[in-house]
Motif scaffolding. Structure first.
Motif, PDB file in Angstrom:
ATOM      1  N   ALA A   1      13.708  39.339  51.163  1.00  0.00           N
ATOM      2  CA  ALA A   1      13.293  40.413  50.267  1.00  0.00           C
ATOM      3  C   ALA A   1      12.463  39.881  49.106  1.00  0.00           C
ATOM      4  O   ALA A   1      11.556  40.568  48.607  1.00  0.00           O
ATOM      5  N   ARG A   2      12.719  38.658  48.678  1.00  0.00           N
ATOM      6  CA  ARG A   2      11.987  38.094  47.546  1.00  0.00           C
ATOM      7  C   ARG A   2      10.556  37.727  47.919  1.00  0.00           C
ATOM      8  O   ARG A   2       9.716  37.504  47.037  1.00  0.00           O
ATOM      9  N   LEU A   3      10.276  37.645  49.219  1.00  0.00           N
ATOM     10  CA  LEU A   3       8.935  37.261  49.664  1.00  0.00           C
ATOM     11  C   LEU A   3       8.034  38.471  49.873  1.00  0.00           C
ATOM     12  O   LEU A   3       6.874  38.315  50.261  1.00  0.00           O
ATOM     13  N   ARG A   4       8.554  39.663  49.639  1.00  0.00           N
ATOM     14  CA  ARG A   4       7.762  40.873  49.878  1.00  0.00           C
ATOM     15  C   ARG A   4       6.391  40.821  49.207  1.00  0.00           C
ATOM     16  O   ARG A   4       5.381  41.185  49.822  1.00  0.00           O
ATOM     17  N   PRO A   5       6.280  40.386  47.948  1.00  0.00           N
ATOM     18  CA  PRO A   5       4.946  40.364  47.323  1.00  0.00           C
ATOM     19  C   PRO A   5       3.945  39.440  48.008  1.00  0.00           C
ATOM     20  O   PRO A   5       2.732  39.602  47.812  1.00  0.00           O
ATOM     21  N   ARG A   6       4.428  38.498  48.795  1.00  0.00           N
ATOM     22  CA  ARG A   6       3.526  37.554  49.464  1.00  0.00           C
ATOM     23  C   ARG A   6       3.143  38.010  50.864  1.00  0.00           C
ATOM     24  O   ARG A   6       2.463  37.282  51.588  1.00  0.00           O
ATOM     25  N   LEU A   7       3.585  39.201  51.251  1.00  0.00           N
ATOM     26  CA  LEU A   7       3.277  39.725  52.577  1.00  0.00           C
ATOM     27  C   LEU A   7       2.308  40.883  52.488  1.00  0.00           C
ATOM     28  O   LEU A   7       2.324  41.648  51.521  1.00  0.00           O
ATOM     29  N   SER A   8       1.479  41.036  53.504  1.00  0.00           N
ATOM     30  CA  SER A   8       0.558  42.166  53.544  1.00  0.00           C
ATOM     31  C   SER A   8       1.340  43.459  53.701  1.00  0.00           C
ATOM     32  O   SER A   8       2.479  43.449  54.194  1.00  0.00           O
ATOM     33  N   PRO A   9       0.773  44.586  53.297  1.00  0.00           N
ATOM     34  CA  PRO A   9       1.465  45.869  53.497  1.00  0.00           C
ATOM     35  C   PRO A   9       1.874  46.094  54.939  1.00  0.00           C
ATOM     36  O   PRO A   9       2.968  46.596  55.211  1.00  0.00           O
ATOM     37  N   ARG A  10       1.022  45.750  55.883  1.00  0.00           N
ATOM     38  CA  ARG A  10       1.386  45.944  57.289  1.00  0.00           C
ATOM     39  C   ARG A  10       2.580  45.078  57.672  1.00  0.00           C
ATOM     40  O   ARG A  10       3.488  45.529  58.379  1.00  0.00           O
ATOM     41  N   ASP A  11       2.598  43.837  57.210  1.00  0.00           N
ATOM     42  CA  ASP A  11       3.739  42.964  57.501  1.00  0.00           C
ATOM     43  C   ASP A  11       5.016  43.497  56.845  1.00  0.00           C
ATOM     44  O   ASP A  11       6.112  43.393  57.412  1.00  0.00           O
ATOM     45  N   GLN A  12       4.892  44.047  55.650  1.00  0.00           N
ATOM     46  CA  GLN A  12       6.069  44.610  54.992  1.00  0.00           C
ATOM     47  C   GLN A  12       6.680  45.742  55.809  1.00  0.00           C
ATOM     48  O   GLN A  12       7.898  45.830  55.960  1.00  0.00           O
ATOM     49  N   VAL A  13       5.821  46.601  56.340  1.00  0.00           N
ATOM     50  CA  VAL A  13       6.300  47.772  57.081  1.00  0.00           C
ATOM     51  C   VAL A  13       6.732  47.402  58.496  1.00  0.00           C
ATOM     52  O   VAL A  13       7.842  47.725  58.931  1.00  0.00           O
ATOM     53  N   GLU A  14       5.860  46.734  59.234  1.00  0.00           N
ATOM     54  CA  GLU A  14       6.101  46.518  60.663  1.00  0.00           C
ATOM     55  C   GLU A  14       6.993  45.325  60.949  1.00  0.00           C
ATOM     56  O   GLU A  14       7.714  45.329  61.957  1.00  0.00           O
ATOM     57  N   GLU A  15       6.958  44.318  60.101  1.00  0.00           N
ATOM     58  CA  GLU A  15       7.738  43.103  60.374  1.00  0.00           C
ATOM     59  C   GLU A  15       9.014  43.029  59.522  1.00  0.00           C
ATOM     60  O   GLU A  15      10.122  42.978  60.058  1.00  0.00           O
ATOM     61  N   LEU A  16       8.860  43.067  58.198  1.00  0.00           N
ATOM     62  CA  LEU A  16      10.030  42.914  57.340  1.00  0.00           C
ATOM     63  C   LEU A  16      10.961  44.121  57.445  1.00  0.00           C
ATOM     64  O   LEU A  16      12.155  43.986  57.723  1.00  0.00           O
ATOM     65  N   ASP A  17      10.401  45.328  57.229  1.00  0.00           N
ATOM     66  CA  ASP A  17      11.223  46.536  57.311  1.00  0.00           C
ATOM     67  C   ASP A  17      11.419  47.000  58.746  1.00  0.00           C
ATOM     68  O   ASP A  17      12.297  47.821  59.003  1.00  0.00           O
ATOM     69  N   GLY A  18      10.594  46.478  59.661  1.00  0.00           N
ATOM     70  CA  GLY A  18      10.659  46.901  61.052  1.00  0.00           C
ATOM     71  C   GLY A  18      11.419  45.925  61.930  1.00  0.00           C
ATOM     72  O   GLY A  18      12.634  46.031  62.103  1.00  0.00           O
TER      73      GLY A  18
ATOM     74  N   ARG B   1      13.950  48.496  46.458  1.00  0.00           N
ATOM     75  CA  ARG B   1      14.657  48.202  47.703  1.00  0.00           C
ATOM     76  C   ARG B   1      15.865  47.285  47.474  1.00  0.00           C
ATOM     77  O   ARG B   1      16.190  46.909  46.380  1.00  0.00           O
ATOM     78  N   GLY B   2      16.524  46.990  48.584  1.00  0.00           N
ATOM     79  CA  GLY B   2      17.555  45.957  48.569  1.00  0.00           C
ATOM     80  C   GLY B   2      18.867  46.344  47.946  1.00  0.00           C
ATOM     81  O   GLY B   2      19.853  45.659  48.122  1.00  0.00           O
ATOM     82  N   THR B   3      18.889  47.443  47.174  1.00  0.00           N
ATOM     83  CA  THR B   3      20.127  47.789  46.485  1.00  0.00           C
ATOM     84  C   THR B   3      21.040  48.554  47.419  1.00  0.00           C
ATOM     85  O   THR B   3      20.747  49.673  47.815  1.00  0.00           O
ATOM     86  N   ARG B   4      22.148  47.949  47.789  1.00  0.00           N
ATOM     87  CA  ARG B   4      23.140  48.616  48.624  1.00  0.00           C
ATOM     88  C   ARG B   4      24.327  49.014  47.757  1.00  0.00           C
ATOM     89  O   ARG B   4      24.443  48.611  46.613  1.00  0.00           O
ATOM     90  N   ALA B   5      25.194  49.814  48.308  1.00  0.00           N
ATOM     91  CA  ALA B   5      26.323  50.298  47.522  1.00  0.00           C
ATOM     92  C   ALA B   5      27.241  49.146  47.107  1.00  0.00           C
ATOM     93  O   ALA B   5      27.732  49.113  45.975  1.00  0.00           O
ATOM     94  N   PHE B   6      27.466  48.193  48.013  1.00  0.00           N
ATOM     95  CA  PHE B   6      28.432  47.135  47.754  1.00  0.00           C
ATOM     96  C   PHE B   6      27.834  45.793  48.130  1.00  0.00           C
ATOM     97  O   PHE B   6      26.799  45.707  48.789  1.00  0.00           O
ATOM     98  N   ALA B   7      28.501  44.742  47.709  1.00  0.00           N
ATOM     99  CA  ALA B   7      28.031  43.393  48.007  1.00  0.00           C
ATOM    100  C   ALA B   7      29.167  42.568  48.569  1.00  0.00           C
ATOM    101  O   ALA B   7      30.342  42.900  48.414  1.00  0.00           O
ATOM    102  N   ILE B   8      28.813  41.489  49.237  1.00  0.00           N
ATOM    103  CA  ILE B   8      29.800  40.547  49.758  1.00  0.00           C
ATOM    104  C   ILE B   8      30.146  39.555  48.644  1.00  0.00           C
ATOM    105  O   ILE B   8      29.241  38.993  48.005  1.00  0.00           O
ATOM    106  N   PRO B   9      31.422  39.345  48.378  1.00  0.00           N
ATOM    107  CA  PRO B   9      31.802  38.415  47.311  1.00  0.00           C
ATOM    108  C   PRO B   9      31.181  37.032  47.520  1.00  0.00           C
ATOM    109  O   PRO B   9      31.029  36.555  48.641  1.00  0.00           O
ATOM    110  N   GLY B  10      30.813  36.406  46.414  1.00  0.00           N
ATOM    111  CA  GLY B  10      30.289  35.050  46.463  1.00  0.00           C
ATOM    112  C   GLY B  10      28.847  34.952  46.893  1.00  0.00           C
ATOM    113  O   GLY B  10      28.371  33.851  47.164  1.00  0.00           O
TER     114      GLY B  10
END
Length: 622
Positions: free
Chosen positions: A433-450, A589-598
């Motif tokens: 998720a931290r690398l999103r700014p270094r990816l093209s919009p198409r890569d963000q949609v089709e690869e990272l989110d897809g 993005r990335g914000t879920r309701a809960f997290a895994i401890p540690g």
């Protein structure tokens, strides 16, 4: 007194309150009131509130759920360690923490670290969490709760933000944060067509939404009901129309689970793109313990990020993902089930380090002779790809066999490598998720989110094993008829019925009811929430568009556009100085309701970021 209005008092909202309290020293010498506004109880919110059926369960192990940002979280604000859901339950049962409502006492007592708690007891944990953090509020800061639904947000001439509630009252604040969580959406596209078809022919159609709140009385006993989707919403539906209608499960002497119908159940004809539910939630005991680090990703990525150029997901990231997941799997396999391997682990590790991604399959064939014990990504993605079309009875038998294999895999200690892959994927989930700014919009949609997120869900978002076992029992009882992969629904105007087929059936199945069993995708203009839709219509909120001027690529995401501080972006591209948004449906993005401890969970990092921006903004405007 400075006033901060948080619209939405579920997990995201109360998590933000905790971060606001933790960072309150950013607004020194000024009293602050934090107002939680929600039509549902503060803490549980809509999804986790009390009063819902005990059949509704969490989809994560109790030990893997926390609301407390611990020392592992890399955020600017101070940590606040605290118990996981499992630890809270144990302390509550032991009397070290206040008791819960007597109606929930049995729910709490049954919780173990590896159990799947009821959602209503998760609501009790959320309520306790909110009381706990409010009780630790620093001097000069107070938290108040207002039950009500926000329907409009306007600005007063003096710069005050005015929240208008459905009952006609209003609340003034210096800053407003939208923490709205999952929202209903109006049917669009094929959903709108299915709804119109139902209206013309007197049929039943339930669009994507919260199954636990749907009026399922429209599904009569014995009726055939088409269900698109075999994820969490499907399992909620399955539980509510079976056990929820008086059916029950019994354990036979041979260990097999059998379903005893009440006679009030409909028959669920269920399919999806994959055709099978996701792999059971991993819960094996790992020989090597939890996966703490990735082997190839960090050093390779450090080299890739040395320059200023963009990353190509398929070229720069996918090979590292593939290789790290393979290493995590085989490292655990060699330790947990050496009888399935054909070479010493040091030799395999050396060859694996030197191998290119394209050579990994050949190496696995040498090291793991039995294909059933190799890590097979194609099998994970498309388990029915080799199943030829057949009639419904034949396919149901084949489907049952696959579920039996899945259950054996989930309970076999020698399969702990599956849990190792899950652990490695969690590390990737946070870091990619931290690398999103270094990816093209198409890569963000089709690869990272897809492609990537789909692979993550196949392993990390599956049902508890007991749900898969219940599904198998229901298939044997004829209450569920699986339809297979590539499910398609045809609107047959000539007969006035929905008709469903798939890649694995040589026939179509008609029905007078159709359910899209999933949550709605994020949307602004299609939202059923009056506040969000009004903000978008007025230009006060805008939708995130991913745009690549070099290629002309442009696509909307349906998410609320916010800047890197969480401030809402208006239609003219300006960041509003006093309006913020936080949650899964924002461009953060990335914000879920809960997290895994540690873990260094984005949930906590994003909450901390927005809380600090809100408090800093108060001081700047003052």
């Amino acid at each position: 007194m400075a006033r901060i209005a948080v619209l939405g008092a579920g997990p995201v909202g109360v998590g933000l309150v905790e971060r606001l309290l933790a960072n309150a020293d950013l607004a020194p010498g000024r009293p602050i009131e934090i107002m939680l506004i929600d039509p549902h109880p503060a803490g549980p919110g809509r999804i986790w509130r009390d009063g819902q059926s005990p059949l509704m369960r969490m989809n994560s192990l109790a030990k893997d759920i926390t609301l407390f940002p611990g020392e592992a979280v890399r955020c600017v604000g101070p940590p606040r360690p605290g118990p996981s859901l499992a630890e809270w339950a144990a302390a509550t049962v032991a009397g070290r923490l206040p008791p819960v409502d007597p109606e929930l006492a049995d729910d709490v007592r049954e919780i173990s670290p590896v159990s799947f708690a009821t959602r209503r007891v998760q609501g009790a944990y959320l309520s306790w969490f909110l009381r706990e953090v409010i009780g630790q509020a620093p001097p000069g800061v107070r938290v108040t709760v207002r039950r009500g639904r926000a329907v409009a947000l306007t600005g007063a001439p003096d710069g005050t933000e005015r929240v208008h509630l459905a009952d006609g009252s209003r609340i003034d604040a210096d800053a407003v944060v939208l923490a709205l969580g999952h929202l209903e959406a109006r049917p669009q596209g094929e959903q709108s067509e299915a709804a119109g078809f139902a209206e013309r022919h007197g049929l039943v159609y339930l669009p994507p939404g919260f199954i636990a709140e749907a009026d399922l009385s429209v599904l009569p006993a014995g009726a055939d009901v088409l269900v698109r989707g075999m994820g969490l919403a499907f399992f909620d539906l399955m539980a509510l129309v079976t056990e929820g209608r008086g059916g029950r499960y019994v354990r036979e002497r041979d260990g097999r689970l059998r379903y005893l119908p009440s006679g009030r159940e409909p028959r669920l004809l269920a399919g999806s793109r994959r055709g099978l539910p996701y792999r059971c939630k991993p819960s094996h005991r790992l020989v090597h313990g939890p996966v703490r680090e990735l082997r190839y990703f960090p050093p390779a990525l450090e080299q890739s990020l040395a320059g200023d150029g963009m990353l190509d997901f398929r070229r720069d990231l996918w090979p590292l993902i593939r290789k790290d997941l393979s290493f995590a799997y085989h490292r655990e396999l060699f330790a947990a089930a050496p009888r399935h391997t054909a070479m010493p682990w040091p030799d395999f590790a050396r060859l694996h380090d030197a191998a290119a991604v394209g050579e990994l399959d050949a190496l696995a064939e040498k090291a793991v002779p039995n294909p059933a014990h190799r890590w097979n990504m194609d099998e994970l993605r498309a388990p029915l790809r080799h199943v030829e079309p057949r009639n419904v009875d034949d396919f149901r038998a084949r489907f049952g066999t696959l579920l039996e294999q899945e259950l054996r895999r989930a309970h076999d200690p020698a399969r702990s490598a599956d849990s190792a892959v899950y652990g490695a994927q969690l590390l990737f989930f946070e870091r990619l998720a931290r690398l999103r700014p270094r990816l093209s919009p198409r890569d963000q949609v089709e690869e990272l989110d897809g492609a990537w997120f789909t692979l993550f869900n196949l392993v990390a978002s599956g049902p508890p094993a007991f749900r898969t076992e219940e599904l198998l029992a229901l298939c044997r009882a004829g209450v569920v008829q699986p339809l297979g992969s590539g499910m398609r629904v045809r609107l047959d105007e000539s007969t006035g019925r929905y008709r469903a087929g798939s890649a694995n059936l040589d026939e179509e199945c008609p029905a007078a009811a159709l359910i899209d069993a999933r949550l709605p995708e994020p949307t602004l203009d299609g939202s059923a929430d009056h506040l969000l839709r009004a903000l978008h219509a007025s230009g006060a909120a805008s939708e995130e568009f991913l745009t690549d001027p070099a290629t002309g690529y442009r696509t909307p995401t349906g998410r609320i556009a916010v800047d890197d501080r969480g401030r809402m972006v208006t239609a003219d591209g300006a960041a509003h100085p006093a309006r913020y948004a936080l949650g899964w449906n924002t461009s953060l993005r990335g914000t879920r309701a809960f997290a895994i401890p540690g873990t260094d969970a984005a949930t906590f990092r994003h909450g901390d970021l927005v809380a600090r921006a809100v408090l800093t903004g108060l001081s700047e405007r003052a």
